[in-house]
Design an enzyme around this catalytic site. Structure first.
Site, short mmCIF file in Angstrom:
data_model
loop_
_atom_site.label_atom_id
_atom_site.label_comp_id
_atom_site.label_asym_id
_atom_site.label_seq_id
_atom_site.Cartn_x
_atom_site.Cartn_y
_atom_site.Cartn_z
N ASP A 171 0.84 -1.19 0.00
CA ASP A 171 0.00 0.00 0.00
C ASP A 171 0.87 1.24 0.00
O ASP A 171 2.08 1.19 0.26
CB ASP A 171 -0.94 0.00 1.20
CG ASP A 171 -0.20 -0.15 2.53
OD1 ASP A 171 0.47 0.83 2.94
OD2 ASP A 171 -0.28 -1.23 3.16
N GLU A 186 23.38 -21.84 -17.96
CA GLU A 186 22.36 -21.07 -17.24
C GLU A 186 22.97 -19.81 -16.62
O GLU A 186 22.36 -18.74 -16.63
CB GLU A 186 21.70 -21.94 -16.17
CG GLU A 186 20.80 -23.03 -16.74
CD GLU A 186 20.32 -23.99 -15.68
OE1 GLU A 186 19.17 -24.49 -15.80
OE2 GLU A 186 21.08 -24.28 -14.73
#
Length: 731
Positions: A535, A615
């Protein structure tokens, strides 16, 4: 002027670049909500309806005039108990047990600066920015209640903030039972309501509903703004799309219980209110005492949902988030949580740091398990001393070693909690929230600390300060992993427990203010089991928030889609995790996980030491790509090109630089079909006159063509493939 008052019309005009907000003081002193929408420069009170309507009473002051009823007129700050039967913004229990309060105009003041709120986060004014404040004072002469309505007009940002202070001027004690921060009334509107519901691991899920007669509400009484509902709603015309139509946003800048209610009345009027949650709320005020409701952030757009989102994104970035990390580039991080959980050693962390440095990662975050007796989530919370069995050389040497590997060092805290199995709880059981004589409610084998107590707050500030001073710690992840229940505090009188939830949040804000002020060079990230306290109130203290504990790239598409309506990209903590994913067991390509995570404050949540060299090479490319696009991703305008709730085939989004000379488009194929049909998606926000080129290609495209005719969706032979397209203007 952004705020002016017409003495002749008795109308307040609040104007931004594209919007106008009107308040009418009528002949009886009532503050009526005249209008909010596109600029009209016209007293809109001519739309008020005055008719004799059955069962809608008339105030005594109007005499025998049956056409005047507060049950029908649009109210600027409606109250309970005085003839308006719709949802009230204010409900007060007077000292004699009655509920009637009638507010009428008392005075006003216009100031050429933004108001602030004591103890609460509030949007701020930047140097050179045009911001004005209206203080509108209403008063009840019988109950002697003063209500000050505060309006902050950010003219260039198309934002109006609102807050309310209620003061008891009478001799007897009164109780505030409900106090919205903002209320809006509309006549004859065919609205849709957009809100963002969810649960742990699946926050801010977009939902759009057609408003029917009756009341629709969302909220939280968990002590936090919650995973279940976000304190942000949108009202839109039923035909409004991303790029067309009227829409209104209401966001509460608050991290605790809240309530947002939208009601369509018997006469098809719509009232929307947002404010502090009323369940368990009873705020007593003695003579001279005040209660200040948290700030609400309002915005209006005539050009669809994406423009409304841009208003909120730019406002939160520049007028809510504070400190050096508002504008400074934030480091690419790696967090060890999903790599090791509680099972790590000092050497394991150093190994992760060494491999992370090799691919360009800049910050190692040591998550839960570094302190006390903490080998699982059943013990140790509250004992913020390093666990020398796991970290035998102490925090300083660990941080120094990580720094020598080329990374910054960060750390995890859960300061608001205490484990029953902890030295803190054994020494101070009274510091936890529990009702005396009643068995406690455990959640995750932990209790919540009583942040209404000054001694608890002081202890925690001291304990965290000691840790932060002990080593070169440059990042703090602030977690909070349960809801409040059995609320009670030994520090409060019996009649004060209706204040508890709010005082808890004020205590939290105090602690955050003290720590963030003392450590301005530390990047604080908010977290509550992921996005359970996402928020604007938390963003005032922590410039980014961990978006969700769900790190699955496909599920993140919907989570990040919903989050994007109100919150800017840079506030979203977003990481690449391992596969099979730890929450869903889904397997997605590393490329896809990287592209999805780049729409946020970027990082990794895996054991990099277990990756193959191929990777690691791909991770290094992702990190370099993110760094090269950082300013575009974190400063540009965000466009939702598809809705993942409607389009099952693919999800696409776009970020455009403010000068429209550069754009990054991302797309994930979410469902594979046999013999796939041809699909095209259209770009947004470009300059139609400019010529754009795709990286690595000489072919030219006009902005008009890319927006009108679009770009083909690539054909794939498997699900979850992702693509990025970087277009720049031809020199």
């Amino acid at each position: 002027m952004a705020i002016r008052f017409s003495e002749e019309q008795q109308v307040f005009y609040l104007t931004t670049q594209q919007s106008e907000y009107q308040i009418k003081i009528d002949q009886y002193g009532h503050a009526l909500h005249s209008y909010y929408g596109a600029k009209v420069d016209q007293d809109m009170s001519y739309l008020f309806s005055y008719e004799n309507r059955g069962f809608s009473g008339n105030p005594d002051v109007v005499g025998k005039d049956r056409t005047y009823s507060l049950d029908v007129l649009p109210q600027e700050y409606p109250v309970f108990g005085m003839g308006d039967y719709r949802q009230p913004a204010l409900e007060i229990e007077n000292h004699d047990g009655s509920y009637g309060v009638e507010l009428t105009y008392d005075s006003h003041e216009i100031k050429m600066e933004k108001y602030q709120l004591e103890g609460l986060p509030a949007a701020y004014q930047n140097s050179g920015e045009s911001v004005s404040t209206l203080e509108l004072n209403l008063y009840d002469a019988i109950s002697k209640i003063k209500v000050q309505l505060l309006y902050g007009v950010f003219e260039e940002k198309d934002i109006i903030t609102r807050a309310v202070t209620i003061t008891n001027m009478g001799s007897g004690k009164v109780n505030v039972l409900k106090a919205d921060s903002a209320s809006l009334d509309y006549a004859d509107k065919d609205f849709d309501v957009i809100h963002f519901h969810g649960r742990h691991n699946m926050e801010r899920q977009y939902e759009r509903l057609s408003l029917k007669n009756g009341a629709f509400s969302i909220g939280s009484h968990r002590g936090t703004s919650s995973h279940q509902h976000n304190p942000f709603i949108i009202l839109s015309d039923s035909e409004t799309t991303e790029s067309h139509g009227n829409c209104y946003g209401m966001m509460l800048m608050y991290s605790g219980n809240f309530l947002a209610t939208i009601e369509k009345s018997q006469y098809n009027q719509v009232r929307a209110g947002i404010g502090i949650g009323s369940r368990g709320f009873r705020y007593s005020l003695a003579h001279g005492e005040s209660f200040t409701a948290p700030e609400a952030i309002l915005s209006y757009s005539a050009n669809g949902l994406e423009e409304l989102s841009h208003h909120y994104h730019q406002f939160i970035q520049k007028n809510v988030v504070r400190g050096k990390f508002r504008d400074q580039r934030r480091p690419v991080l790696i967090n060890n949580w999903e790599a090791t959980y509680f099972d790590f050693t000092e050497q394991k962390l150093i190994d992760i740091a060494r491999d992370a440095a090799g691919v360009g990662i800049e910050l190692l975050v040591m998550d839960d398990g570094w302190f006390g007796k903490r080998d699982s989530d059943t013990s140790g919370l509250g004992d913020w001393q390093v666990n020398l069995e796991k970290i035998p050389n102490g925090l300083k040497q660990l941080a120094d070693t990580v720094n020598k590997e080329g990374l910054k060092f960060g750390i995890w805290f859960e300061p608001e909690m205490v484990s029953e199995d902890s030295d803190m709880y054994r020494k101070h059981p009274e510091w936890s929230i529990n009702i005396p004589g009643r068995p406690g409610i455990r959640s995750r084998d932990q209790y919540v600390l009583d942040f209404t107590r000054q001694d608890v707050r002081d202890h925690l500030v001291g304990a965290i300060t000691e840790v932060l001073d002990s080593a070169n710690i440059e990042y703090v992840k602030w977690d909070m992993n349960r809801s409040l229940s059995n609320v009670f505090s030994e520090s409060l009188e019996s009649h004060e427990h209706g204040k508890f939830y709010h005082l808890y949040i004020l205590g939290l804000y105090e602690v955050l203010e003290r720590l963030t002020s003392a450590y301005p060079d530390v990047l604080f990230e908010g977290c509550s089991g992921g996005g359970g306290r996402f928020d604007a109130g938390m963003l005032y203290y922590t410039p980014q928030i961990w978006t969700s504990d769900d790190t699955d790239a496909v599920e993140r598409l919907r989570i990040q889609h919903g989050t994007s309506f109100g919150y800017p990209t840079r506030t979203n903590g977003s990481h690449v995790s391992a596969v099979p994913n730890h929450q869903t067991s889904r397997i997605t390509p590393l490329n896809t996980r990287g592209i999805v995570a780049m729409s946020g404050s970027f990082g990794y949540e895996l054991d990099i030491t277990k990756l193959t060299q191929a990777e690691k090479d791909e991770v290094a490319e992702q990190v370099e790509m993110f760094k090269s696009y950082y300013n575009l991703i974190h400063e540009g305008l965000y466009y939702r090109l598809t809705n993942p709730w409607e389009n099952e085939s693919f999800t696409a989004w776009q970020i455009v630089s403010n000068d429209k000379k550069e754009t990054l488009v991302s797309l994930v194929r979410t469902r594979q079909y046999a013999n796939d049909p041809i699909a095209i998606f259209r770009l947004k926000g470009l300059d139609p006159q400019q010529i754009y080129q795709l990286d690595g290609e000489e072919k030219e495209y006009t902005g008009a063509a890319l927006m009108a005719s679009g770009w083909p969706v690539p054909q794939t032979n498997q699900e979850y493939q992702a693509f990025t397209y970087h277009f720049v203007c031809k020199e």
